[in-house]
Design a protein around this motif. Structure first.
Motif, PDB file in Angstrom:
ATOM      1  N   TYR A 226       0.826  -1.208   0.000  1.00 38.16           N
ATOM      2  CA  TYR A 226       0.000   0.000   0.000  1.00 38.16           C
ATOM      3  C   TYR A 226       0.864   1.263   0.000  1.00 38.16           C
ATOM      4  O   TYR A 226       0.583   2.218  -0.714  1.00 38.16           O
ATOM      5  CB  TYR A 226      -0.922   0.000   1.219  1.00 38.16           C
ATOM      6  CG  TYR A 226      -2.031   1.027   1.167  1.00 38.16           C
ATOM      7  CD1 TYR A 226      -3.237   0.751   0.537  1.00 38.16           C
ATOM      8  CD2 TYR A 226      -1.868   2.284   1.750  1.00 38.16           C
ATOM      9  CE1 TYR A 226      -4.252   1.699   0.486  1.00 38.16           C
ATOM     10  CE2 TYR A 226      -2.883   3.241   1.704  1.00 38.16           C
ATOM     11  CZ  TYR A 226      -4.068   2.941   1.068  1.00 38.16           C
ATOM     12  OH  TYR A 226      -5.066   3.888   1.025  1.00 38.16           O
ATOM     13  N   GLU A 227       1.927   1.240   0.813  1.00 41.24           N
ATOM     14  CA  GLU A 227       2.723   2.461   1.006  1.00 41.24           C
ATOM     15  C   GLU A 227       3.918   2.554   0.067  1.00 41.24           C
ATOM     16  O   GLU A 227       4.420   3.652  -0.185  1.00 41.24           O
ATOM     17  CB  GLU A 227       3.202   2.530   2.461  1.00 41.24           C
ATOM     18  CG  GLU A 227       2.056   2.656   3.459  1.00 41.24           C
ATOM     19  CD  GLU A 227       2.529   2.673   4.908  1.00 41.24           C
ATOM     20  OE1 GLU A 227       3.761   2.598   5.135  1.00 41.24           O
ATOM     21  OE2 GLU A 227       1.668   2.762   5.803  1.00 41.24           O
ATOM     22  N   GLN A 228       4.391   1.406  -0.453  1.00 43.89           N
ATOM     23  CA  GLN A 228       5.569   1.423  -1.327  1.00 43.89           C
ATOM     24  C   GLN A 228       5.343   0.545  -2.557  1.00 43.89           C
ATOM     25  O   GLN A 228       6.046  -0.455  -2.749  1.00 43.89           O
ATOM     26  CB  GLN A 228       6.807   0.948  -0.546  1.00 43.89           C
ATOM     27  CG  GLN A 228       7.149   1.834   0.626  1.00 43.89           C
ATOM     28  CD  GLN A 228       8.258   1.241   1.494  1.00 43.89           C
ATOM     29  OE1 GLN A 228       8.666   0.100   1.321  1.00 43.89           O
ATOM     30  NE2 GLN A 228       8.742   2.025   2.425  1.00 43.89           N
ATOM     31  N   ARG A 268       6.105  19.016  -7.145  1.00 38.86           N
ATOM     32  CA  ARG A 268       7.431  18.500  -6.774  1.00 38.86           C
ATOM     33  C   ARG A 268       7.266  17.286  -5.867  1.00 38.86           C
ATOM     34  O   ARG A 268       6.475  17.313  -4.918  1.00 38.86           O
ATOM     35  CB  ARG A 268       8.237  19.588  -6.074  1.00 38.86           C
ATOM     36  CG  ARG A 268       8.718  20.690  -7.018  1.00 38.86           C
ATOM     37  CD  ARG A 268       9.331  21.848  -6.278  1.00 38.86           C
ATOM     38  NE  ARG A 268       8.314  22.658  -5.597  1.00 38.86           N
ATOM     39  CZ  ARG A 268       8.582  23.636  -4.733  1.00 38.86           C
ATOM     40  NH1 ARG A 268       9.841  23.914  -4.418  1.00 38.86           N
ATOM     41  NH2 ARG A 268       7.607  24.320  -4.185  1.00 38.86           N
ATOM     42  N   MET A 269       8.003  16.228  -6.176  1.00 39.33           N
ATOM     43  CA  MET A 269       7.902  14.977  -5.439  1.00 39.33           C
ATOM     44  C   MET A 269       9.299  14.477  -5.073  1.00 39.33           C
ATOM     45  O   MET A 269      10.273  14.802  -5.747  1.00 39.33           O
ATOM     46  CB  MET A 269       7.188  13.914  -6.293  1.00 39.33           C
ATOM     47  CG  MET A 269       5.806  14.308  -6.777  1.00 39.33           C
ATOM     48  SD  MET A 269       4.606  14.521  -5.452  1.00 39.33           S
ATOM     49  CE  MET A 269       4.484  12.836  -4.849  1.00 39.33           C
ATOM     50  N   GLN A 270       9.381  13.694  -4.013  1.00 39.53           N
ATOM     51  CA  GLN A 270      10.646  13.053  -3.679  1.00 39.53           C
ATOM     52  C   GLN A 270      11.028  12.131  -4.825  1.00 39.53           C
ATOM     53  O   GLN A 270      10.231  11.296  -5.256  1.00 39.53           O
ATOM     54  CB  GLN A 270      10.517  12.272  -2.379  1.00 39.53           C
ATOM     55  CG  GLN A 270      10.372  13.177  -1.157  1.00 39.53           C
ATOM     56  CD  GLN A 270      10.280  12.400   0.135  1.00 39.53           C
ATOM     57  OE1 GLN A 270      10.367  11.183   0.156  1.00 39.53           O
ATOM     58  NE2 GLN A 270      10.092  13.114   1.240  1.00 39.53           N
ATOM     59  N   LYS A 283       4.398   8.880 -14.435  1.00 37.59           N
ATOM     60  CA  LYS A 283       3.105   8.711 -13.778  1.00 37.59           C
ATOM     61  C   LYS A 283       3.284   9.090 -12.310  1.00 37.59           C
ATOM     62  O   LYS A 283       4.278   8.739 -11.674  1.00 37.59           O
ATOM     63  CB  LYS A 283       2.630   7.259 -13.865  1.00 37.59           C
ATOM     64  CG  LYS A 283       2.306   6.783 -15.265  1.00 37.59           C
ATOM     65  CD  LYS A 283       1.013   7.351 -15.792  1.00 37.59           C
ATOM     66  CE  LYS A 283       0.655   6.701 -17.136  1.00 37.59           C
ATOM     67  NZ  LYS A 283      -0.584   7.253 -17.693  1.00 37.59           N
ATOM     68  N   LEU A 284       2.315   9.801 -11.782  1.00 34.10           N
ATOM     69  CA  LEU A 284       2.335  10.240 -10.382  1.00 34.10           C
ATOM     70  C   LEU A 284       1.140   9.609  -9.672  1.00 34.10           C
ATOM     71  O   LEU A 284       0.021   9.655 -10.177  1.00 34.10           O
ATOM     72  CB  LEU A 284       2.237  11.766 -10.325  1.00 34.10           C
ATOM     73  CG  LEU A 284       1.981  12.425  -8.974  1.00 34.10           C
ATOM     74  CD1 LEU A 284       3.130  12.164  -8.019  1.00 34.10           C
ATOM     75  CD2 LEU A 284       1.782  13.926  -9.148  1.00 34.10           C
ATOM     76  N   GLY A 356       6.344  14.062  -0.077  1.00 28.31           N
ATOM     77  CA  GLY A 356       6.469  12.665   0.338  1.00 28.31           C
ATOM     78  C   GLY A 356       5.158  11.922   0.378  1.00 28.31           C
ATOM     79  O   GLY A 356       5.095  10.764   0.831  1.00 28.31           O
ATOM     80  N   ASP A 357       4.086  12.547  -0.102  1.00 28.35           N
ATOM     81  CA  ASP A 357       2.745  11.956  -0.003  1.00 28.35           C
ATOM     82  C   ASP A 357       2.339  11.098  -1.203  1.00 28.35           C
ATOM     83  O   ASP A 357       1.162  10.737  -1.333  1.00 28.35           O
ATOM     84  CB  ASP A 357       1.692  13.061   0.177  1.00 28.35           C
ATOM     85  CG  ASP A 357       1.772  13.705   1.554  1.00 28.35           C
ATOM     86  OD1 ASP A 357       2.296  13.060   2.477  1.00 28.35           O
ATOM     87  OD2 ASP A 357       1.322  14.856   1.696  1.00 28.35           O
ATOM     88  N   GLY A 358       3.273  10.795  -2.071  1.00 27.15           N
ATOM     89  CA  GLY A 358       2.927   9.989  -3.228  1.00 27.15           C
ATOM     90  C   GLY A 358       4.164   9.370  -3.837  1.00 27.15           C
ATOM     91  O   GLY A 358       5.247   9.396  -3.264  1.00 27.15           O
TER      92      GLY A 358
END
Length: 362
Positions: A226-228, A268-270, A283-284, A356-358
């Motif tokens: 789910y998280e990774q 902006r994403m990690q 893809k995000l 860090g939310d996605g």
């Protein structure tokens, strides 16, 4: 075979017609005592994998090992594996007790031992007083319990279940999920479970193997999946997720990956070491519960403006569909108390989330 492993698929392939490959080069290990769920859509190969392990299908190529020994040429009744089918497959002319005694009779157990094990199995699934009923006199949930008890009565090390709760209503299905998980804990038996229901897999499993086109896309604990998620497919398959298309705009001064969404807005994403070069498609994925809307969104690193396209009342929370432009939409799911008033369709709204939310996938 690794220590602590009870089942191993080694290079297993399956084709029915010699052309279409249903299972392709499957390498999969099942740990002793674990609850492993095979999860996937129709035609993904999960049930075929289970049926090969049970002995009702034969691999075209490769080996299936149980406790280090190849079993692909053993008939089902010689594998010592308990199986629970979707339709329960109970003998309609036999009573509950006779159905449970059947696997023991086939193994030539004594009458005394058979009676003792049948009594124990009936108590385990809480069907006391129903020994003399036939399947037609039982409810769906009771029949499911008999099928489970029959798979466990001869004390196998391994039990296979093929969508056993599919015919039950939602409340009973959730109750039986708990029952099966409790039996698994009490007995310590290894269970391999097939389902297409994501929430069922998340609730019951120690690990989940997600099948895609005859191969395992990812195998991990429910929380890790789910998280990774390892891919866009996994991110979209487990739970609800917003999957947005865009392209890389390189990195900012802090090393974050910059994504230019198809709707024209930048976020902006990690970014991992392999973050795509500028201009490459991306893809995000951002889960609905990680989004905030309205005033709190102004405190988030990423902010997207949009319009409310639809809202759905779901009792304790509200699900809102937000149009962010160019045909892209995002789902937001929030408790009702987070809203001073429900948003109106057509209302302008601001969505926010942090870097860090996605996840970003090349």
């Amino acid at each position: 075979m690794e220590s602590g492993t009870i089942v191993e698929f080694v290079g297993v392939q399956k084709t029915y017609d010699g052309h279409t490959v249903v299972i392709q080069n499957l390498d999969l290990s099942v740990r002793q005592g674990e609850f492993l769920t095979l999860l996937g859509g129709s035609g993904s190969g999960k049930t075929t994998t289970l049926m090969m392990l049970a002995g009702f299908e034969t691999p075209t190529r490769g080996h299936i090992l149980v406790k280090g020994k190849p079993i692909e040429h053993l008939p089902p009744h010689r594998r010592g594996i308990g199986v629970v089918f979707q339709n329960y497959a109970l003998f309609p002319h036999m009573t509950v007790a006779q159905n449970l005694a059947y696997p023991l009779r086939m193994r030539r157990k004594s009458r005394v031992e058979t009676q003792m094990k049948v009594d124990k199995a009936i108590e385990m699934v809480r069907l006391q007083g129903m020994q003399h009923r036939r399947p037609a006199e039982l409810s769906g949930g009771q029949q499911q319990r008999v099928a489970l008890a029959r798979a466990l009565v001869f004390e196998p090390d391994l039990v296979l279940m093929d969508e056993p709760l599919g015919a039950l209503d939602k409340t009973l299905r959730e109750h039986m999920q708990y029952e099966i998980k409790q039996i698994h804990r009490d007995l310590g038996v290894t269970m391999v479970y097939v389902t297409h229901d994501q929430s069922e897999a998340l609730a019951m499993s120690d690990r989940i193997a997600i099948f895609q086109a005859g191969a395992v896309a990812q195998i991990a604990s429910p929380q890790e999946l789910y998280e990774q998620p390892a891919s866009v497919f996994v991110a979209g398959f487990i739970g609800e997720n917003n999957i947005l298309s865009g392209k890389s705009a390189g990195r900012d001064e802090s090393g974050r990956g910059v994504v230019l969404l198809d709707c024209g807005q930048s976020v902006r994403m990690q970014a991992s070491a392999g973050f795509a070069d500028a201009g490459k498609p991306l893809k995000l994925a951002v889960r609905p519960e990680n989004l905030v809307i309205g005033t709190p969104a102004r405190d988030r690193l990423n902010q997207c403006s949009g319009k409310i396209a639809d809202t759905t009342y779901l009792g304790d929370h509200l699900r809102a569909l937000v149009d962010i432009g160019m045909g892209q939409t995002m789902v937001v799911r929030k408790p009702l108390q987070d809203f001073a008033r429900p948003p109106a369709i057509g209302e302008d709204i601001l969505i926010g989330w942090n870097d860090g939310d996605g996840h970003v996938f090349a």
